[in-house]
Design an enzyme around this catalytic site. Structure first.
Site, short mmCIF file in Angstrom:
data_model
loop_
_atom_site.label_atom_id
_atom_site.label_comp_id
_atom_site.label_asym_id
_atom_site.label_seq_id
_atom_site.Cartn_x
_atom_site.Cartn_y
_atom_site.Cartn_z
N LYS A 80 74.82 53.80 -131.00
CA LYS A 80 74.36 55.00 -131.70
C LYS A 80 75.54 55.93 -132.00
N CYS A 169 61.12 68.18 -121.99
CA CYS A 169 62.17 67.26 -121.54
C CYS A 169 62.75 67.65 -120.18
N MET A 170 63.37 68.82 -120.11
CA MET A 170 64.11 69.18 -118.90
C MET A 170 63.46 70.29 -118.08
N MET A 337 62.89 61.14 -117.51
CA MET A 337 61.54 61.52 -117.94
C MET A 337 60.40 60.91 -117.14
N GLY A 374 68.44 64.78 -121.08
CA GLY A 374 68.16 63.95 -122.25
C GLY A 374 69.04 64.26 -123.44
N GLN A 375 68.99 65.51 -123.84
CA GLN A 375 69.64 65.86 -125.11
C GLN A 375 71.09 66.30 -124.89
N1 LIG Z 1 55.40 60.32 -126.72
C1 LIG Z 1 56.50 60.94 -126.35
N2 LIG Z 1 56.88 62.06 -126.99
C2 LIG Z 1 58.01 62.70 -126.60
C3 LIG Z 1 58.80 62.20 -125.54
C4 LIG Z 1 58.38 61.02 -124.89
O1 LIG Z 1 59.02 60.51 -123.97
N3 LIG Z 1 57.23 60.42 -125.32
N4 LIG Z 1 59.93 62.86 -125.18
C5 LIG Z 1 60.04 64.29 -125.46
C6 LIG Z 1 61.43 64.70 -125.32
S1 LIG Z 1 62.15 64.35 -123.82
C7 LIG Z 1 62.13 65.31 -126.29
S2 LIG Z 1 63.71 65.83 -125.97
C8 LIG Z 1 61.53 65.60 -127.59
C9 LIG Z 1 62.49 65.46 -128.77
O2 LIG Z 1 61.80 65.69 -129.94
P1 LIG Z 1 62.48 66.23 -131.26
O3 LIG Z 1 63.50 67.24 -130.97
O4 LIG Z 1 61.38 66.70 -132.15
O5 LIG Z 1 63.11 64.90 -131.85
P2 LIG Z 1 64.40 64.67 -132.78
O6 LIG Z 1 64.14 63.45 -133.57
O7 LIG Z 1 65.60 64.67 -131.94
O8 LIG Z 1 64.37 65.91 -133.71
C10 LIG Z 1 65.55 66.57 -134.11
C11 LIG Z 1 65.37 67.02 -135.55
O9 LIG Z 1 66.50 67.81 -135.92
C12 LIG Z 1 67.09 67.27 -137.10
N5 LIG Z 1 68.52 67.55 -137.01
C13 LIG Z 1 69.52 66.73 -136.63
N6 LIG Z 1 70.70 67.39 -136.60
C14 LIG Z 1 70.44 68.65 -136.98
C15 LIG Z 1 71.28 69.81 -137.16
O10 LIG Z 1 72.48 69.77 -136.98
N7 LIG Z 1 70.65 70.94 -137.54
C16 LIG Z 1 69.31 71.00 -137.78
N8 LIG Z 1 68.78 72.14 -138.14
N9 LIG Z 1 68.52 69.91 -137.65
C17 LIG Z 1 69.07 68.76 -137.24
C18 LIG Z 1 66.71 65.82 -137.10
O11 LIG Z 1 66.74 65.27 -138.41
C19 LIG Z 1 65.30 65.85 -136.50
O12 LIG Z 1 64.33 66.06 -137.47
O13 LIG Z 1 60.43 64.71 -127.79
C20 LIG Z 1 59.46 64.71 -126.80
N10 LIG Z 1 58.37 63.84 -127.24
N1 LIG Z 2 68.39 55.32 -126.88
C1 LIG Z 2 67.98 56.56 -126.62
N2 LIG Z 2 68.56 57.27 -125.64
C2 LIG Z 2 68.12 58.52 -125.37
C3 LIG Z 2 67.10 59.13 -126.15
C4 LIG Z 2 66.53 58.36 -127.21
O1 LIG Z 2 65.65 58.84 -127.96
N3 LIG Z 2 66.99 57.09 -127.41
N4 LIG Z 2 66.67 60.38 -125.85
C5 LIG Z 2 67.36 61.20 -124.88
C6 LIG Z 2 66.43 62.13 -124.25
S1 LIG Z 2 66.08 63.61 -125.00
C7 LIG Z 2 65.86 61.89 -123.04
S2 LIG Z 2 64.80 63.02 -122.35
C8 LIG Z 2 66.24 60.72 -122.25
C9 LIG Z 2 65.03 60.01 -121.61
O2 LIG Z 2 65.51 58.98 -120.83
P1 LIG Z 2 64.56 58.17 -119.86
O3 LIG Z 2 63.70 59.08 -119.12
O4 LIG Z 2 65.40 57.23 -119.12
O5 LIG Z 2 63.68 57.34 -120.93
P2 LIG Z 2 62.12 57.11 -121.15
O6 LIG Z 2 62.02 55.81 -121.89
O7 LIG Z 2 61.49 58.28 -121.75
O8 LIG Z 2 61.45 56.93 -119.70
C10 LIG Z 2 62.13 56.36 -118.60
C11 LIG Z 2 61.30 55.45 -117.77
O9 LIG Z 2 60.24 56.13 -117.10
C12 LIG Z 2 59.36 55.11 -116.71
N5 LIG Z 2 58.12 55.67 -116.17
C13 LIG Z 2 56.94 55.85 -116.78
N6 LIG Z 2 56.05 56.37 -115.93
C14 LIG Z 2 56.67 56.52 -114.75
C15 LIG Z 2 56.27 56.99 -113.45
O10 LIG Z 2 55.14 57.39 -113.21
N7 LIG Z 2 57.21 56.98 -112.48
C16 LIG Z 2 58.46 56.54 -112.67
N8 LIG Z 2 59.31 56.55 -111.66
N9 LIG Z 2 58.86 56.07 -113.87
C17 LIG Z 2 57.98 56.08 -114.89
C18 LIG Z 2 59.21 54.29 -117.97
O11 LIG Z 2 58.77 52.98 -117.68
C19 LIG Z 2 60.62 54.33 -118.53
O12 LIG Z 2 61.34 53.13 -118.32
O13 LIG Z 2 66.92 59.79 -123.05
C20 LIG Z 2 68.00 60.33 -123.79
N10 LIG Z 2 68.69 59.20 -124.35
S1 SF4 Z 3 76.53 60.32 -125.75
FE1 SF4 Z 3 74.84 58.87 -125.36
S2 SF4 Z 3 74.32 58.10 -127.39
FE2 SF4 Z 3 76.36 59.02 -127.55
S3 SF4 Z 3 77.80 57.32 -127.23
FE3 SF4 Z 3 77.46 58.34 -125.25
S4 SF4 Z 3 75.81 57.15 -124.30
FE4 SF4 Z 3 75.79 56.65 -126.50
MO LIG Z 4 64.44 64.78 -124.00
#
Ligand SMILES: Nc1nc2c(c(=O)[nH]1)N[C@H]1C(S)=C(S)[C@@H](COP(=O)(O)OP(=O)(O)OC[C@H]3O[C@@H](n4cnc5c(=O)[nH]c(N)nc54)[C@H](O)[C@@H]3O)O[C@H]1N2
Ligand SMILES: Nc1nc2c(c(=O)[nH]1)N[C@H]1C(S)=C(S)[C@@H](COP(=O)(O)OP(=O)(O)OC[C@H]3O[C@@H](n4cnc5c(=O)[nH]c(N)nc54)[C@H](O)[C@@H]3O)O[C@H]1N2
Ligand code: SF4
Ligand SMILES: [Mo]
Length: 755
Positions: A80, A169-170, A337, A374-375
């Protein structure tokens, strides 16, 4: 080493995070475009690992990205991070302001668009007061953007409806650190990975979600094969594959496991009374002081045999992992998460901290309790700079008069002029939008029309005719664009400069490498311009650029435990990131907080080695947190658990990674993972269409049958805008952190006819 395109795709498709590759990828990427004529330092746009990058520029264009060898990632990047070029130059870029006219987004001038937005906000505030407007931000926005937006709303408009996606998220991790240690943010750093002899990874798919940290964990294990890796996850993932012990268990029962481990640790006298006797306080769930003896009584409910019944984990395994956790020379916990996105998220965080406090596995190299963020800038921007509805910058709270008065002084406002009532956290905010109480909302760098839980409900809210939404967004195909009345065109990533702060309290600078396209402007300029048009006192926003904001933010944080006064813009330009606390320009940054001799905020003559100065008594808290369960468990009708999460190469709503052809090819669409025994019963094979139905909505996915999910569990990744799994997820939130339970809801699974 050169790799061919084919090998490269193969690696991507196989999801081989362990192979996290650095310079070879960059070298490959550079090939077609020519050698860069300069390299500009930055930070990866994606995850909270916060890898340093070098952006290769040729003739004013980014031609390649490679890892920064001087940053913590030592030159490595995952795919990525290395493949940003196609994202920057995607044809879907928004390059000028757009105003919705007769239902259609139409190009407009900046003047027209900003005046319209300002007039809508002014009108709402005049008619309905400051509670009728809101800002919804992001852990991916720059620190300067979040600090500024929060200041404009809280100080300029007296509106505390400032929240952001870190609430999804956090928030539970923040709640955990604050309730246990008194202040947010981990005490350790990535260097601990190189010293740990046991990794306790719970609710984190580190391999796919923090690949470069996972690479470091794997390297530690390789260099020191005795290192134990314990992974607690109800799925088999790339992370569990390198585990010595993979604990698959009934989702949502972690609290019973964690309490049971504490039970075993005490029962077998593997606790460290010297540590917890001197440095810990005990508290029941109401926060009333208790004793160690009371704690032992509380834990009686979690004897391993009892916990086995709740969790499905054999008592023997619980005893074994408790022993490894306690007796390894240095244990490092990591979670994400699977722990945070739960209605018991904060409590689960507390219980992880408990284990470290009980055993003294803390505050030594390798022994630490480390939340993976996460972010890329949830820590630096939203958490540290105060971008949530109950917070002010640097750990200050809106509800605390002393904290408000400090901020009034620093911001040049009259005493007692900040609004003392906290604003609405994310889900409540979108509920208020649905009820017509929020009239105007500004959204920056997040895509709520896809990422909110129970999203039909909030898409309906965003579709209200009488609301006004201004969205600052990079891509026209982001879901939320459909609901925006005005879309403003921001400069993206290295098209402007600013600071990101990653999981290990490290602040690093993204330098401007290229000019933004068309009429795009840096978001800080957009926000300053908009604030002035909204009638905010220009003295509150006297900035010409992000660097001005950084200097003010340093001063605002200086009197607090977030002191990073020494992290000047000049230093950030020269160095590849610095970890706060960092009180002076000659300070090298801090690896371990709360420890004398390591943390500059612990006085060198402090009488004890550890000092949890975030808390009034200087002690960390061991909490009594009973296991309760999830909001919507399976029953006879909705008999499966649906969990959602991530895959290696797609980022969130895939507006960015979806523009990278190589990634889109390896992860073209969402799917449902189902256990083979369940599939057999339901007559489902890989490739079949499967209907998932929850109490909120139903949808059809292609099946992937295997052993990834344990029986009774199904998994769907949430990146695909064409298959919005969040139409099915539940909006139940943790009562403390207000973070939604994305990880668990009840679902009906059945075979569907081919579409
Ligand atoms: N079902 C399910 N839903 C989840 C989660 C999950 O585990 N399961 N995880 C949750 C979590 S942990 C998170 S963090 C959220 C994330 O959810 P979002 O923040 O809604 O996801 P992103 O796709 O990162 O959205 C970022 C947006 O900003 C835009 N963007 C990128 N760069 C810039 C920039 O420089 N400026 C501006 N203005 N815009 C920009 C991108 O095009 C995109 O539309 O989702 C949550 N939703
Ligand atoms: N490739 C990639 N990397 C990312 C992101 C992305 O969108 N793509 N997003 C970023 C962001 S904002 C976030 S928040 C992180 C999220 O990073 P992670 O939290 O590592 O990712 P997730 O896939 O949301 O969930 C992690 C694991 O939680 C497990 N899980 C589900 N239910 C339970 C439970 O009850 N107990 C336990 N112990 N585990 C459970 C799921 O099986 C899954 O494998 O990743 C960050 N990095
Ligand atoms: S910050 Fe995360 S997404 Fe970017 S290169 Fe490092 S591990 Fe990959
Ligand atoms: Mo997140």
């Amino acid at each position: 080493m050169e790799i061919t395109r084919r090998e490269f795709l193969k690696m991507s498709a196989a999801g081989a995070a362990l192979m996290a590759i650095g310079c070879p990828v960059a070298a490959w990427a550079a090939k077609g475009e020519g050698e860069p004529d300069r390299w500009v330092k930055g930070v990866c746009r994606y995850c909270g690992t916060g890898c340093g990058v070098m952006v290769g520029v040729k003739g004013g264009k980014v031609v390649t990205v490679k890892g920064d060898p001087k940053n913590h990632n030592a030159g490595f990047l995952c795919l990525k991070g290395a493949l940003m070029t196609s994202v920057i130059y995607a044809k879907e870029r928004i390059t000028q302001p757009l105003i919705r006219k007769n239902g259609k987004l139409t190009p407009a001038s900046w003047d027209e668009a900003l005046n319209l937005v300002a007039s809508k906000f002014k009108e709402a505030i005049a008619q309905h007061g400051p509670k009728s407007v809101a800002y919804y931000g992001s852990g991916q926005a720059l620190t300067e953007e979040t600090y500024l937006a929060s200041k404009i709303f809280k100080a300029g408009l007296k509106c505390n409806n400032v929240d952001g996606n870190p609430r999804l998220c956090m928030a539970s991790a923040v709640g955990g650190y604050v309730t246990t240690f008194g202040k947010d943010e981990p005490m350790g750093s990535y260097d601990d990975i190189d010293n740990a002899s046991c990794f306790f990874i719970i609710g984190s798919n580190t391999s796919e979600c923090h690949p470069i940290l996972f690479r470091r964990i794997a390297a530690r294990k390789e260099a020191n094969p005795a290192t134990k890796i314990i992974v607690v996850d109800p799925r088999v993932t790339n992370t569990t594959r390198i585990a010595d012990i993979h604990i698959s268990f009934i989702p949502g029962t972690d609290l019973a496991l964690l309490n049971s481990m504490a039970y075993v640790i005490i029962k077998e006298e593997m606790d460290n009374p010297r540590f917890h006797g001197a440095y810990c306080a005990f508290m029941d769930k109401e926060g009333k002081p208790q004793t160690f003896e009371d704690y032992k009584k509380f834990l009686e409910d979690y004897a391993p045999e009892k916990a086995e019944k709740i969790t499905g984990i054999p008592a023997k395994t619980i005893k074994e992992v408790a022993k490894i956790f306690a007796q390894s020379s240095a244990t490092m916990s990591m979670w994400c998460m699977g722990i945070n996105q739960r209605i018991q998220g904060v409590w689960a965080n507390n219980l992880i901290h408990n284990l470290h406090l009980l055993t003294g596995q803390i505050g030594r190299p390798g022994a630490t309790t480390f939340s993976l963020t996460g972010q890329p800038n949830a820590c630096g921007g939203v958490r540290d700079a105060g971008g949530l509805s109950h917070m002010l910058p640097a750990g200050r709270l809106i509800a605390n008069k002393e904290h408000r008065n400090q901020m009034e002084k620093l911001w040049g406002l009259p005493e007692d002029s900040l609004n003392p009532e906290p604003g609405l956290p994310t889900i409540a905010l979108f509920e208020a939008l649905k009820e017509g109480k929020i009239k105007a909302m500004l959204i920056l760098c997040t895509n709520p029309a896809q990422s909110l839980p129970d999203v039909n409900r909030y898409r309906e809210a965003m579709a209200r005719k009488d609301k006004f939404i201004c969205l600052i967004e990079v891509f026209q195909d982001a879901e939320t664009v459909q609901f925006a009345d005005v879309v403003l065109a921001p400069a993206f990533w290295c098209e402007r400069d600013g600071v990101y702060g990653c999981s290990e309290r490290r602040y690093a600078l993204i330098e401007k490498a290229i000019e933004p396209p068309g009429q795009c402007r840096p978001s800080v300029n957009i926000l300053v311009d908009l604030a002035k048009r909204m009638g905010v006192d220009p003295k509150l926003v006297p900035y010409n650029n992000a660097a001005d904001i950084w200097d003010e933010w340093r001063a605002v944080a200086k009197p607090t435990v977030y002191n990073f006064w020494g992290i000047t813009r000049e230093r950030l330009r020269k160095e590849s990131g610095l970890k706060w606390p960092c009180p002076s320009e000659d300070h090298p940054g801090t690896n371990i907080r709360y420890v004398r001799g390591e943390d500059p905020l612990v006085p060198p003559d402090h009488p004890t080695k550890y000092f949890f100065y975030g808390r009034p008594d200087g002690k960390a808290v061991i909490w009594f947190r009973p296991y309760v369960g999830c909001a919507e468990g399976p029953d006879s009708e909705y008999s499966f658990v649906l969990t959602t999460g991530r895959v290696l190469d797609q980022w969130h709503t895939s507006t960015m990674t979806g523009k990278v052809p190589e990634i889109q090819r390896s992860y073209p669409k969402a799917f449902v993972e189902i256990n083979d025994k369940d599939a057999k019963k339901l007559g489902i094979q890989t490739g079949d269409h499967v209907q998932l139905e929850t109490r909120r909505d139903k949808m059809v996915f292609e099946a992937r049958v295997g052993e990834v999910c344990r029986p009774g569990l199904v998994f769907v990744p949430w990146f695909d805008p064409k298959l919005l799994i969040n139409k099915l997820t539940i909006n139940a939130v943790d009562p403390i952190s207000k973070q939604p339970e994305f990880k668990i809801c009840a679902v009906k699974v059945s075979k569907a006819a081919k579409a």
